[in-house]
Design a protein around this motif. Sequence first.
Motif, PDB file in Angstrom:
ATOM      1  N   GLU A 163       0.685  -1.184   0.091  1.00 48.98           N
ATOM      2  CA  GLU A 163      -0.102   0.070   0.241  1.00 48.98           C
ATOM      3  C   GLU A 163       0.903   1.305   0.023  1.00 48.98           C
ATOM      4  O   GLU A 163       0.319   2.468  -0.330  1.00 48.98           O
ATOM      5  CB  GLU A 163      -0.946  -0.154   1.030  1.00 48.98           C
ATOM      6  N   SER A 212      -3.287   9.597  -0.405  1.00 50.11           N
ATOM      7  CA  SER A 212      -4.232   9.771  -1.340  1.00 50.11           C
ATOM      8  C   SER A 212      -3.094   9.345  -2.862  1.00 50.11           C
ATOM      9  O   SER A 212      -3.849   9.011  -4.015  1.00 50.11           O
ATOM     10  CB  SER A 212      -4.982  10.909  -1.773  1.00 50.11           C
ATOM     11  N   ASP A 213      -1.927   9.571  -2.538  1.00 50.16           N
ATOM     12  CA  ASP A 213      -1.117   9.342  -3.631  1.00 50.16           C
ATOM     13  C   ASP A 213      -0.888   7.921  -4.157  1.00 50.16           C
ATOM     14  O   ASP A 213      -0.631   7.317  -4.965  1.00 50.16           O
ATOM     15  CB  ASP A 213       0.361   9.804  -3.488  1.00 50.16           C
ATOM     16  N   SER A 214      -1.387   6.892  -3.041  1.00 55.63           N
ATOM     17  CA  SER A 214      -1.378   5.622  -3.263  1.00 55.63           C
ATOM     18  C   SER A 214      -2.969   5.070  -3.738  1.00 55.63           C
ATOM     19  O   SER A 214      -3.773   5.667  -3.089  1.00 55.63           O
ATOM     20  CB  SER A 214      -1.280   4.953  -1.837  1.00 55.63           C
ATOM     21  N   THR A 215      -2.904   4.140  -4.398  1.00 53.38           N
ATOM     22  CA  THR A 215      -4.147   3.750  -5.103  1.00 53.38           C
ATOM     23  C   THR A 215      -5.029   2.917  -3.905  1.00 53.38           C
ATOM     24  O   THR A 215      -6.208   2.849  -4.075  1.00 53.38           O
ATOM     25  CB  THR A 215      -3.916   2.771  -6.084  1.00 53.38           C
ATOM     26  N   ALA A 240      -7.912   7.069  -0.387  1.00 58.07           N
ATOM     27  CA  ALA A 240      -8.693   8.103  -0.964  1.00 58.07           C
ATOM     28  C   ALA A 240      -9.222   8.792   0.115  1.00 58.07           C
ATOM     29  O   ALA A 240      -9.735   8.497   1.202  1.00 58.07           O
ATOM     30  CB  ALA A 240      -9.679   7.578  -2.137  1.00 58.07           C
ATOM     31  N   GLY A 250     -11.138   4.366  -1.508  1.00 59.65           N
ATOM     32  CA  GLY A 250      -9.757   3.538  -1.740  1.00 59.65           C
ATOM     33  C   GLY A 250     -10.078   2.102  -1.362  1.00 59.65           C
ATOM     34  O   GLY A 250     -11.344   1.728  -1.591  1.00 59.65           O
TER      35      GLY A 250
END
Length: 492
Positions: free
Chosen positions: A196, A207-210, A213, A283
């Motif tokens: 993650e 939020s830069d990670s998929t 969110a 997310g």
Amino acid sequence: MGEITLSAGVRQNLNTLQQTADLLSKTQNKLATGNKVTSALDNPSSYFTASGLNARADDLSGLQDDIGQSVQVLKAADQGITSITKLVQSAKAKASQAASTSSQYERKQYAAQYNDILTQIGDLAKDSGYNGKNLLAGSGNDLSIKFNEDGSSKLSVSAVDYTDVEGGLGLTAIAAGSSGTTSFTLQGATATITAEFSGLSANDLLSDSTAFAAGDVLSFTDGAATPSFSQTLTVTSTTTVQDLVDFVDNLDGVNATFNEDSDSLSIVSNDSFALANDGAGGGATGGLATATAAAFTSTSTLVSAGGFQSGDTLTFTDGNGYEVGSLEIDSTTTADDLVDKLNEIDGVSATLSSGKISISSAVDLNIKSDNSDFNVSSFSSADASVGVALDTEDSGFATDSNIDSVTNKVTSALSTLRSQASAFGSSLSTVEIRQDFNKNLITTLQEGAGKLTLADTNEEGANLLALQTRQSLASTSLSIASQADQQVLRLL
């Protein structure tokens, strides 16, 4: 013999011989007995006066034996008090030693030694008797000493009871102190999240990670199907990776670190936990990390629990706040190391079984860490300490005021002993003076009686020689007187 007629000269010489023989017999008796008065017939006044003097001397001589035994009784008591005084001084020294340390354990040892000394004081007092009389054993042991034959002159010495140390000296055995027990559990749960956070640094936005969110709600729970503990973090457009790390790390009993080299989040907890994302903002929905706590074994490192980190210091103090030991935690410190350190503390015994450290302590014991997560259970805040409280009471030397109280009692006891020693010493001096006086008086009485009845052997020896000479002369004279009568035969 009436028909025999003696001449006047022969009869006169015969009478002289008889008188001389009688005087010789008396003189020889005086020399043989050493007395010039042997019966009331010799000299009634001297005989009865001397008899009275000798009788009194005999009575006083009989008292001398009793007085001598009384002297020994007083000496035994005096020796007993001297030795008891030394023991009381030793007891006072124990109080001083206790005052010189803040260690609760050492004070407890001194309290036990103090009580042992009090027991010895009572035993010594019991052993201070002489011939069945003990002036240190109280009731029934008073001493009465007669100094003259009619008992009108005497000395009474009252016994004291030091076999009862509390009643006689005001010294009471102090509390030896009880022990106490406690236990605390060592367990840990560890999880690492990697995928993650791939490509992220601590300052990057979640939020830069998929996987995250804005609007997602992250929850940290105790991992139960129906959690009893739950804390949440709502992801916003400004929430960073570090914010998530801080959220988890600030929970009681949990440590969280982010490794930028491996882009991974490591979570170490005292208890089982679960970190999940509800995906409300879009997310990834589901569990991010789940870990089940496992009980420590002897080789488990302490840092594998959320309550410990490298650099932490555990401090062990007793009920007086006296530091009895410490342990600095590093990455290799094991549960066994903690148990060993506890066992090094005087009066403390510790064992590890099924992740539980059980502690038995002779003193109050407090284990405190500079890490607020120490000994936190179920993510509930704690005081970062483990305490052992005594089951009932601490020793009689636990506080300075306790020691001062005991010291005052011991000082008073020493004053009592010195006063009593002085009283016995005065009585002993009096008895010894009277003993010497009686001894000299007996000699005086016997000398006085002797002057009335004893013969002068020099004088009586001279008398004997003179009488023997007189007897010889009287025999010669008798012989001459008989020769005068024999002249008649020549005429016939």
